[in-house]
Design a protein around this motif. Structure first.
Motif, short mmCIF file in Angstrom:
data_model
loop_
_atom_site.label_atom_id
_atom_site.label_comp_id
_atom_site.label_asym_id
_atom_site.label_seq_id
_atom_site.Cartn_x
_atom_site.Cartn_y
_atom_site.Cartn_z
N MET A 47 -15.33 86.20 -57.54
CA MET A 47 -16.68 86.45 -58.05
C MET A 47 -17.68 86.49 -56.90
SD MET A 47 -18.59 84.83 -61.27
CE MET A 47 -19.99 85.69 -61.97
N PHE A 98 -21.87 86.69 -56.07
CA PHE A 98 -23.14 86.38 -56.74
C PHE A 98 -24.32 87.11 -56.10
CE2 PHE A 98 -20.24 82.92 -57.38
CZ PHE A 98 -20.43 82.55 -58.70
N GLU A 138 -24.36 82.68 -52.31
CA GLU A 138 -23.80 81.36 -52.62
C GLU A 138 -22.64 81.00 -51.71
OE1 GLU A 138 -25.61 79.64 -54.24
OE2 GLU A 138 -26.69 80.92 -55.64
N LEU A 139 -22.77 81.32 -50.43
CA LEU A 139 -21.83 80.74 -49.48
C LEU A 139 -22.17 79.26 -49.38
CD1 LEU A 139 -21.81 83.46 -46.69
CD2 LEU A 139 -20.17 83.11 -48.54
N PHE A 140 -21.20 78.45 -48.97
CA PHE A 140 -21.48 77.03 -48.86
C PHE A 140 -22.13 76.78 -47.51
CE2 PHE A 140 -17.53 77.36 -51.51
CZ PHE A 140 -18.23 77.34 -52.70
N PRO A 141 -23.38 76.25 -47.52
CA PRO A 141 -24.20 76.25 -46.32
C PRO A 141 -23.70 75.33 -45.21
CG PRO A 141 -25.27 75.00 -48.05
CD PRO A 141 -24.07 75.66 -48.67
N HIS A 142 -22.92 74.30 -45.59
CA HIS A 142 -22.61 73.25 -44.62
C HIS A 142 -21.32 73.51 -43.85
CE1 HIS A 142 -20.42 72.46 -48.23
NE2 HIS A 142 -19.68 71.54 -47.65
N LEU A 183 -11.68 77.54 -47.61
CA LEU A 183 -11.77 76.37 -48.50
C LEU A 183 -10.84 76.43 -49.72
CD1 LEU A 183 -13.28 73.67 -49.08
CD2 LEU A 183 -14.86 75.00 -50.45
N ALA A 184 -11.02 77.47 -50.53
CA ALA A 184 -10.23 77.52 -51.76
C ALA A 184 -8.77 77.82 -51.49
CB ALA A 184 -10.82 78.56 -52.71
N PHE A 204 -22.58 79.68 -39.12
CA PHE A 204 -22.86 79.11 -40.43
C PHE A 204 -23.60 80.15 -41.27
CE2 PHE A 204 -21.68 74.61 -40.27
CZ PHE A 204 -21.36 74.48 -38.94
N ALA A 221 -26.32 80.37 -42.92
CA ALA A 221 -27.74 80.61 -42.74
C ALA A 221 -28.04 81.38 -41.45
CB ALA A 221 -28.52 79.30 -42.75
N GLN A 222 -27.04 81.52 -40.59
CA GLN A 222 -27.26 82.27 -39.35
C GLN A 222 -26.95 83.75 -39.50
OE1 GLN A 222 -24.61 79.60 -37.17
NE2 GLN A 222 -26.34 78.93 -35.92
N ARG A 241 -14.46 85.96 -49.24
CA ARG A 241 -14.09 84.68 -49.84
C ARG A 241 -13.37 84.89 -51.17
NH1 ARG A 241 -18.79 80.47 -51.37
NH2 ARG A 241 -19.32 82.12 -52.84
N GLN A 243 -24.72 77.53 -56.60
CA GLN A 243 -23.71 76.87 -55.78
C GLN A 243 -22.62 76.25 -56.66
OE1 GLN A 243 -23.47 75.95 -52.09
NE2 GLN A 243 -24.33 77.99 -52.17
N ALA A 303 -20.50 79.14 -57.81
CA ALA A 303 -19.66 79.69 -56.75
C ALA A 303 -18.47 78.76 -56.48
CB ALA A 303 -20.48 79.88 -55.48
N ILE A 329 -14.36 79.89 -57.37
CA ILE A 329 -13.20 80.04 -56.49
C ILE A 329 -12.05 79.15 -56.93
CG2 ILE A 329 -14.46 80.84 -54.46
CD1 ILE A 329 -14.27 78.01 -53.35
N LEU A 345 -12.14 75.70 -57.72
CA LEU A 345 -12.15 74.27 -57.43
C LEU A 345 -12.25 73.49 -58.74
CD1 LEU A 345 -14.59 74.00 -54.37
CD2 LEU A 345 -12.12 74.27 -54.35
N ARG A 394 -26.70 65.15 -46.99
CA ARG A 394 -27.55 65.57 -45.87
C ARG A 394 -29.01 65.61 -46.30
NH1 ARG A 394 -22.80 68.45 -44.56
NH2 ARG A 394 -22.40 68.64 -42.33
N ILE A 422 -27.51 71.45 -40.64
CA ILE A 422 -26.71 72.65 -40.75
C ILE A 422 -27.34 73.75 -39.93
CG2 ILE A 422 -25.88 74.42 -42.34
CD1 ILE A 422 -25.98 72.14 -44.48
N PRO A 423 -26.58 74.35 -38.99
CA PRO A 423 -27.15 75.38 -38.12
C PRO A 423 -27.76 76.52 -38.94
CG PRO A 423 -24.98 74.76 -37.36
CD PRO A 423 -25.18 74.08 -38.66
N GLY A 424 -28.95 76.92 -38.54
CA GLY A 424 -29.59 78.06 -39.19
C GLY A 424 -30.46 77.70 -40.36
N MET A 425 -30.29 76.46 -40.87
CA MET A 425 -31.12 76.07 -42.01
C MET A 425 -32.33 75.30 -41.52
SD MET A 425 -28.77 75.15 -45.15
CE MET A 425 -29.64 76.06 -46.38
#
Lengths: 260, 284, 220
Positions: A99, A101, A105-109, A118-119, A151, A153-154, A167, B177, B180, B184, B186, B202, B275-278
């Protein structure tokens, strides 16, 4: 999906039984009905575009397919497995449906690679090497190999959305759902995402795509579903839809989004 | 009351050896010991507050049903909506509403009774309510009864605050989130462990820091049930030496020092895990 | 006495407990009023472009926020008579302690409140020719208060609970009066349970009121 084990034996996709099947599905938020007796079917390898005005229920419709949104009436099956059945292992089912979005909705951390890994690690149980190899292959495919250690956000919106597609693909899904994948993107980034999706469709992926990109629909879709006020108003082939055999509401909607 | 005051900072330096040469008691060691107890109370209580509070906070964010599988139970029609038969002799009972309700009631109770009153409830009332043997154990037989009572009280109280912070942190993560993470494949536990909690913790570093400093400062309440922590020791010095303000100053400096160190350290931690970029993880 | 819960002792001590509750409320209200007043002044100092002023205000806030309230109460309880030069009674020393302590917390709330007023409002006031003081008094602070009412009230509930700490200097508030009865008649369980329930109900009512107010403000 050789890696996935399903709790219920999956029915071989035979003609007549769609990969995705919805029968008179209705859903309410409190007293407000968001889906009204929706029925449709998506066969293996088919690409279906869903369009309609905002609030028409199209986003809810595709979230019902992988059980992100519960529904109250009707039956939804994916590859023979009933989604609404309380005994269905939903995480297992979802792992077979990719899916994408609207807001990525990537995981930011975690890094781009870890997002795709991950999955594979947690759900499919692949080992680190196998997962990373698969992730690298997919990043190569969406043209983002050089971003693998960054990451989310970059990255630009378009890049993030391509990672999100990777993903989903990493799970070797039987179908992909796209919920307005280009709506949150700046205009110059829309095409890089649509190109990836077009390529995917050409490779034979079963896809349901909520989008306003009528150009994409014309090029790639097999069928078009038009929704309004929670109902499926039109469900026809691309040629029928764009060939003028559509109803008044669809006509009105199309003229609105095509003139601006 | 005397209104002239003779400052004598040297009392703060009284060691055991000095007792013979004019100091009434080894005040320096008293301060060190009191400081040690303050740290001991605060850190043990924080372990409880953080783990139990996280659990409470997570429970309060659960909306979907939580199924408990119970073998050999015949469901009654009355509770049908929260009971499902699995078909192999067992039933699944939805305990989600119960856990959620429990966490909410817990937070409501612990946030709305003054901490000092809670301290008295644990120390004076609890031993009377439980059985005689248990009461004796709580009061006398367990090791360091005042210390552990203070730790439990502070920990359980602060857990309600940590719980609120954790809940706020998780709730500030967008619904997208959640979707998402679920999409996948989870499981719910994985969604929390791999996606929601790493981001939520965080976000809530600042309120958690302030909760930890809260426990550190509130450990002074332990003096009311007889724990000789820093503030209690300064009172004792005051009573022995009448050098009230020197003793208070020593305690004040120590409290400020620890607060400053903790805040400085947490700022570094925050920078490390950023977190880089945030720019900001705050609620969007 | 063992095992049974003695309601009679609670009923008998209601007037005495009520007397203590009066003191609790006095401390709370004086603490809130004084705390908000000085807290607002501190907030204005903290936001002042004059660096030394904002530094002093910031240090004040950090100082008091690093200290346990019990220690602050002890400080004021012993120090105030020395500074004034004659006994002033525990009540006024402790009241002053609460005001000074709470001022640090109210300062942070008011600072957030003032910052929540948009710059456009400040410019609009200036454009009308208002002086700094007029602009603050008629334009900024009223809006800051309004935005912060729920948080100011939440802090008031915290203060209400914190007044119980006057126990350490033996001032006759609600808890101390209950404690006196409890120890005199050896009725710890009854008295402390009652105290907990009364505090709980008052705080809960306060919390409900704040939540209702928040909804109303959100809809406005």
């Amino acid at each position: 999906m050789p890696e996935t084990e399903n709790t219920t034996p999956s029915v071989e996709s035979s003609p007549g039984v769609g990969m995705i099947q919805m029968e008179v599905v209705s859903k309410w938020y409190g007293n407000f009905q968001v889906l009204v007796n929706c029925s449709t079917k998506v066969d293996k390898g088919e690409v279906v575009v869903i369009c309609g005005p905002s609030g028409s229920g199209k986003s809810t419709l595709i979230k019902v397919i992988n059980g992100l949104e519960p529904f109250q009436e009707g039956v939804v099956t994916f590859d023979g497995t009933s989604v609404g059945d309380a005994a269905t292992n939903l995480p297992m089912l979802r792992s077979r449906i990719g899916m994408v979005f609207q807001s990525f909705e990537l995981f930011p951390h975690i890094t781009i690679t870890d997002n795709i890994n991950l999955a594979q690690l947690k759900v499919l149980g692949r080992d680190e090497n196998e997962a990373t190899n698969r992730s690298m292959a997919l990043l190569e495919r969406v043209g983002l190999m050089d971003q693998k250690d960054k990451f989310p956000a970059q990255l630009s919106g378009g890049q993030q959305q391509r990672v999100a597609i990777a993903r989903g693909l990493a799970m070797d899904p039987a179908a992909m759902l796209f919920d307005e994948p280009t709506s949150a993107l700046d205009p110059e980034m829309i095409n890089e995402v649509l190109d990836v999706m077009t390529e995917l469709a050409n490779d034979g992926m079963t896809m349901m795509v909520v989008t306003h990109e009528m150009g994409f629909a014309k090029r790639v879709a097999d069928r078009v579903i038009f929704m309004d006020e929670g109902r499926i108003e039109e469900d026809c082939t691309k040629d029928e839809f764009f060939g003028g055999e559509r109803g008044d509401r669809a006509q009105e909607f199309l003229s609105k989004i095509l003139t601006h | 009351m005397e209104f002239s005051y003779n400052w004598d900072w040297s009392v703060l330096l009284c060691t055991v050896e000095d007792v013979e040469i004019g100091c009434i008691a080894p005040y320096f060691y008293w301060i060190v010991e009191g400081f040690g107890w303050t740290i001991a109370v605060a850190s043990a209580a924080w372990v409880i507050a953080f783990s139990w509070g996280s659990f409470i906070g997570i429970l309060r964010t659960l909306e979907a049903p939580i199924w408990l599988v119970v073998p050999f139970l015949k469901p009654s029609m009355k509770y049908k909506s929260s009971v499902i038969e699995t078909g192999n002799g067992a039933v699944m009972i939805n305990i989600g509403w119960f856990l959620h309700g429990f966490a909410t009631v817990y937070v409501t109770i612990f946030r709305n009774i003054p901490l000092l009153v809670q301290m008295f409830l644990w120390y004076f009332v609890l031993p009377e309510v439980v059985s005689k043997e248990a009461g004796m154990w709580l009061k006398r037989e367990m090791p360091l009864p005042e210390y552990w009572t203070a730790v439990a009280c502070l920990g359980l109280y602060t857990a309600s605050r940590v719980g609120e912070a954790v809940r706020a942190g998780i709730n500030s993560i967008t619904q997208g989130q959640h979707y998402a993470a679920m999409a996948i494949g989870l499981t719910r536990v994985q969604v929390y462990r791999c996606v929601l909690l790493p981001v939520a913790y965080r976000i809530i570093i600042p309120p958690l820091t302030s909760d930890f400093l809260g426990i550190f400062k509130n450990s002074s309440l332990a003096l009311t049930i007889g724990v000789l922590e820093l503030t209690a020791m300064t009172r004792q010095i005051d009573e022995y030496s009448y050098q009230t303000f020197e003793a208070f100053t020593a305690a004040t400096v120590l409290y400020i020092l620890v607060t400053a160190i903790v805040m400085f350290a947490m700022r570094i931690v925050e920078g490390r895990v950023a977190i880089p970029g945030m720019i900001s993880l705050g609620a969007k | 006495m063992e095992g049974s819960f003695d309601f009679a002792i609670i009923l008998k001590s209601v007037p005495y407990l009520a007397e203590g509750m009066v003191l609790t409320f006095q401390l709370t209200f004086l603490g809130i009023a004084g705390g908000i007043f000085f807290g607002t002044l501190l907030a204005l100092c903290r936001l002042s472009p004059f660096a030394p002023l904002s530094f002093v205000a910031g240090s004040y806030v950090n100082f008091f926020r690093s200290m346990p309230l019990i220690l602050v109460i002890f400080w004021f309880y012993f120090l105030v008579p020395f500074i004034v030069g004659h006994p002033v009674g525990g009540f006024w020393s402790v009241t002053l302690a609460f005001i000074m302590f709470e001022a640090a917390y109210y300062c942070e709330i008011m600072r957030a409140g003032i910052q929540s007023v948009t710059l456009g409002q400040v410019y609009a006031g200036q454009a009308l020719g208002l002086t700094y003081r007029q602009n603050m008094q008629y334009i900024v602070l009223p809006q800051a208060f309004r935005n912060m009412i729920p948080i100011l009230l939440t802090q008031a509930i915290v203060l209400f609970q914190d007044t119980s700490l006057v126990y350490v200097v033996g001032l006759g508030d609600f808890l101390v009066h209950a404690d006196i009865v409890a120890n005199r008649d050896n009725r710890l369980m009854e008295m402390f349970t009652t105290v907990a329930i009364v505090y709980f109900i008052i705080c809960l009512l306060g919390t409900f009121y704040i939540r209702r107010l928040q909804r109303k403000l959100a809809n406005a």
